[in-house]
Enzyme design. Sequence first.
Site, mmCIF file in Angstrom:
data_model
loop_
_atom_site.group_PDB
_atom_site.id
_atom_site.type_symbol
_atom_site.label_atom_id
_atom_site.label_comp_id
_atom_site.label_asym_id
_atom_site.label_seq_id
_atom_site.Cartn_x
_atom_site.Cartn_y
_atom_site.Cartn_z
ATOM 1 N N GLY A 3 1.117 -1.187 -0.083
ATOM 2 C CA GLY A 3 0.067 0.265 -0.002
ATOM 3 C C GLY A 3 0.937 1.202 0.328
ATOM 4 N N SER A 4 0.930 2.437 0.294
ATOM 5 C CA SER A 4 1.493 3.544 0.389
ATOM 6 C C SER A 4 1.823 3.623 1.279
ATOM 7 C CB SER A 4 0.051 4.847 0.421
ATOM 8 O OG SER A 4 -0.363 4.827 1.838
ATOM 9 N N THR A 5 3.411 5.119 1.194
ATOM 10 C CA THR A 5 4.163 4.466 2.593
ATOM 11 C C THR A 5 3.824 5.089 3.418
ATOM 12 O OG1 THR A 5 6.153 4.624 0.214
ATOM 13 C CG2 THR A 5 6.083 5.835 2.569
ATOM 14 N N GLY A 25 1.876 2.414 5.338
ATOM 15 C CA GLY A 25 3.056 1.222 6.261
ATOM 16 C C GLY A 25 3.480 1.664 7.151
ATOM 17 N N GLU A 40 3.862 10.533 -5.193
ATOM 18 C CA GLU A 40 3.286 9.254 -6.546
ATOM 19 C C GLU A 40 1.675 10.215 -6.296
ATOM 20 O OE1 GLU A 40 2.508 5.450 -3.677
ATOM 21 O OE2 GLU A 40 3.559 4.860 -5.739
ATOM 22 N N GLU A 55 5.625 -3.333 1.027
ATOM 23 C CA GLU A 55 5.712 -3.084 -0.488
ATOM 24 C C GLU A 55 5.253 -1.731 0.067
ATOM 25 O OE1 GLU A 55 7.224 -4.117 -2.805
ATOM 26 O OE2 GLU A 55 7.648 -6.767 -2.127
ATOM 27 N N CYS A 87 2.326 0.658 -8.243
ATOM 28 C CA CYS A 87 3.224 0.780 -7.505
ATOM 29 C C CYS A 87 5.007 1.532 -8.379
ATOM 30 C CB CYS A 87 3.645 0.011 -6.887
ATOM 31 S SG CYS A 87 3.660 -1.466 -6.834
HETATM 32 P P1 NAD Z 1 -3.354 2.202 1.403
HETATM 33 O O1 NAD Z 1 -1.939 1.997 1.641
HETATM 34 O O2 NAD Z 1 -4.436 2.804 1.486
HETATM 35 O O3 NAD Z 1 -4.086 1.106 1.839
HETATM 36 C C1 NAD Z 1 -3.321 -0.437 1.132
HETATM 37 C C2 NAD Z 1 -4.034 -1.519 2.236
HETATM 38 O O4 NAD Z 1 -3.519 -0.833 3.738
HETATM 39 C C3 NAD Z 1 -5.285 -1.524 2.125
HETATM 40 O O5 NAD Z 1 -5.747 -2.951 2.273
HETATM 41 C C4 NAD Z 1 -5.923 -0.622 2.860
HETATM 42 O O6 NAD Z 1 -6.868 -0.599 4.072
HETATM 43 C C5 NAD Z 1 -4.551 -1.032 4.443
HETATM 44 N N1 NAD Z 1 -4.868 -0.170 5.614
HETATM 45 C C6 NAD Z 1 -5.620 0.861 5.692
HETATM 46 N N2 NAD Z 1 -4.842 1.796 6.368
HETATM 47 C C7 NAD Z 1 -4.273 1.200 7.240
HETATM 48 C C8 NAD Z 1 -4.305 0.909 8.793
HETATM 49 N N3 NAD Z 1 -3.935 2.218 9.509
HETATM 50 N N4 NAD Z 1 -3.468 -0.424 9.574
HETATM 51 C C9 NAD Z 1 -3.724 -1.623 8.693
HETATM 52 N N5 NAD Z 1 -3.777 -1.211 7.459
HETATM 53 C C10 NAD Z 1 -4.198 0.118 6.418
HETATM 54 O O7 NAD Z 1 -3.357 2.053 -0.110
HETATM 55 P P2 NAD Z 1 -3.791 2.148 -1.045
HETATM 56 O O8 NAD Z 1 -4.643 2.994 -1.715
HETATM 57 O O9 NAD Z 1 -4.560 0.726 -1.793
HETATM 58 O O10 NAD Z 1 -3.233 1.820 -2.841
HETATM 59 C C11 NAD Z 1 -2.414 2.670 -3.039
HETATM 60 C C12 NAD Z 1 -0.370 2.858 -2.879
HETATM 61 O O11 NAD Z 1 -0.497 1.200 -2.676
HETATM 62 C C13 NAD Z 1 -0.044 3.387 -3.914
HETATM 63 O O12 NAD Z 1 0.942 3.911 -2.776
HETATM 64 C C14 NAD Z 1 1.215 2.668 -4.182
HETATM 65 O O13 NAD Z 1 2.496 2.572 -4.685
HETATM 66 C C15 NAD Z 1 0.851 1.417 -3.046
HETATM 67 N N6 NAD Z 1 1.168 -0.074 -3.600
HETATM 68 C C16 NAD Z 1 2.236 -0.384 -3.551
HETATM 69 C C17 NAD Z 1 2.354 -1.576 -4.006
HETATM 70 C C18 NAD Z 1 4.257 -2.360 -4.263
HETATM 71 O O14 NAD Z 1 4.175 -3.779 -4.348
HETATM 72 N N7 NAD Z 1 5.282 -1.362 -3.864
HETATM 73 C C19 NAD Z 1 1.776 -2.721 -5.201
HETATM 74 C C20 NAD Z 1 0.687 -1.962 -4.518
HETATM 75 C C21 NAD Z 1 0.423 -0.605 -4.839
#
Ligand code: NAD
Length: 501
Positions: free
Chosen positions: A243-245, A248, A401, A265, A299
């Site tokens: 997900g997003s940094t 993370g 990003e 990731e 990503c």
């Molecule tokens: P996000 O970080 O908002 O969410 C990712 C996941 O985390 C979702 O399932 C979400 O429900 C969960 N989440 C959100 N808040 C949380 C918390 N406080 N605790 C635990 N889990 C939580 O990201 P997104 O909008 O779903 O995806 C887009 C981002 O993901 C982009 O920044 C992209 O770069 C990144 N991404 C990275 C990769 C990689 O492999 N590096 C791959 C795909 C997407």
Amino acid sequence: MAQAIQLTAPNGLSYSQPTGLFINNTFVPSTSGKTLKSINPYDESPITEVASATADDVDLAVTAAREAFTSVEWRGLTPSERGLLLLRLADLCEKHEEILATIDAWDNGKPYEQALGEDISEVISVFRYYGGWADKIHGSTIDTGEAKLAYTRREPVGVCGQMIPWNYPVMMAAWKLGPALACGNTVVLKAAEQTPLGVLYLANLIKEAGFPKGVVNIVNGLGSEAGAAIAGHPGIDKIAFTGSTNTGREVMRAAAANLKAITLETGGKSPLLVFEDANLDQAVKWSHVGIMSNMGQICTATSRIYVQDTIYDTFIKQFKQYTIDNSKVGNPFDSSTNHGPQVSKAQRDRILSYIQTTKDEGAELVLGGGGEDTAAEKKGYFVKPTIFSNISQTLTAVREEVFGPFVVIQSFSTEKDAIAKANDTQYGLGAAVFTENITRGHRVAAAIQAGMVWINSSQDSHFAIPFGGVKQSGIGRELGEYALSAYTQVKAVHVNLGTWL
Ligand code: NAD
């Protein structure tokens, strides 16, 4: 609320969509009765509602996974038997590939042909690949002299909490489930709230493949609720997050409570460098693939293009024309479409606001630059392929990003300048280098701070090759043999062969 609903997708395909939480191989309602709404990003119509997990539901899922981890039904399997379950799951995904691709296209907005030919095809390959690994994971013996036999065992980590994003809903689940299950772990997985449907259908197939109850549990829910509960749960041993940094960082903080093992990731702002000795047609084609595929929601998208000043104007002209000729914006279920809507209104609005900021900061708009007003469709979360040139390193869109079909192009003078610009970022996920000079290609690949570098291509990742980032793009690697290290821990066994006290 019923635990499944009969749905007919826009392509006419009818199927039974599970709507509950998947715990102990059974679909159950959430204890709170909360639900999530799934929306079709193409026309903004509601698809269905599914159960949304709270901390109490996560607790139930963790208990199920914990019991399964030590159960005879799971731990009593031989590694080959575990592998066979994954191979069966791959076969079932192949059998149901049209349904899985339909759900992904409907729920996420990605073109159906891509969902089928890229996402689900990879899901099948990933399960087969890790099915093959299951009985090839072993330790070693270490010679310390005659008095001791020392060997290592590679054991599963335990209960794994996995959080995935919405950009490749079923594929991201496969990347995480494949190695976790091959190594003998049990899982509590949460899909992104925007795309909860595909993984629930996958849950059916997991059960049908014969995985014992509790081995895989799927709890859809909000990140702030279900996700946070997984990240902080004391009964979970390892977290794998994509997900997003920023999220993370939060996950890492919560996971610190019981020192969970962790792989992340996260985000990227990957550079693509075009040197004057590059094959320009190839560089143009791959630059387009690198940022416009999956509507820029990748990503590793190569979202910063740097072109040597001697070919800068020619590149921009060709890149613009190629993008015009090869972007078919429209209905994900039309076979001619290769560019659907963004996943949600929030993402569309976020990209549009970056477009406005980039205009305000003085960059030159080469193509696109709009959403609703210029989109081919009256409804839906569309953003036209957008190109900006004449930018500087300080521009917001160069630092942050965007996660959309949005690219910024800048020139460089020398190899040193190109590398400095490429590395001038908090991220380090992917990078691409275009040159016909083999020495330069390898030299630049070595100098770039990134987890992955493509020479003369972009985004053509493969399930057998490690995937992950450096700097703030993540910790650890997924895919390939490397993923097995993330899902095993090493135990050293010392056998005394002669030094009796
Ligand atoms: P996000 O970080 O908002 O969410 C990712 C996941 O985390 C979702 O399932 C979400 O429900 C969960 N989440 C959100 N808040 C949380 C918390 N406080 N605790 C635990 N889990 C939580 O990201 P997104 O909008 O779903 O995806 C887009 C981002 O993901 C982009 O920044 C992209 O770069 C990144 N991404 C990275 C990769 C990689 O492999 N590096 C791959 C795909 C997407």
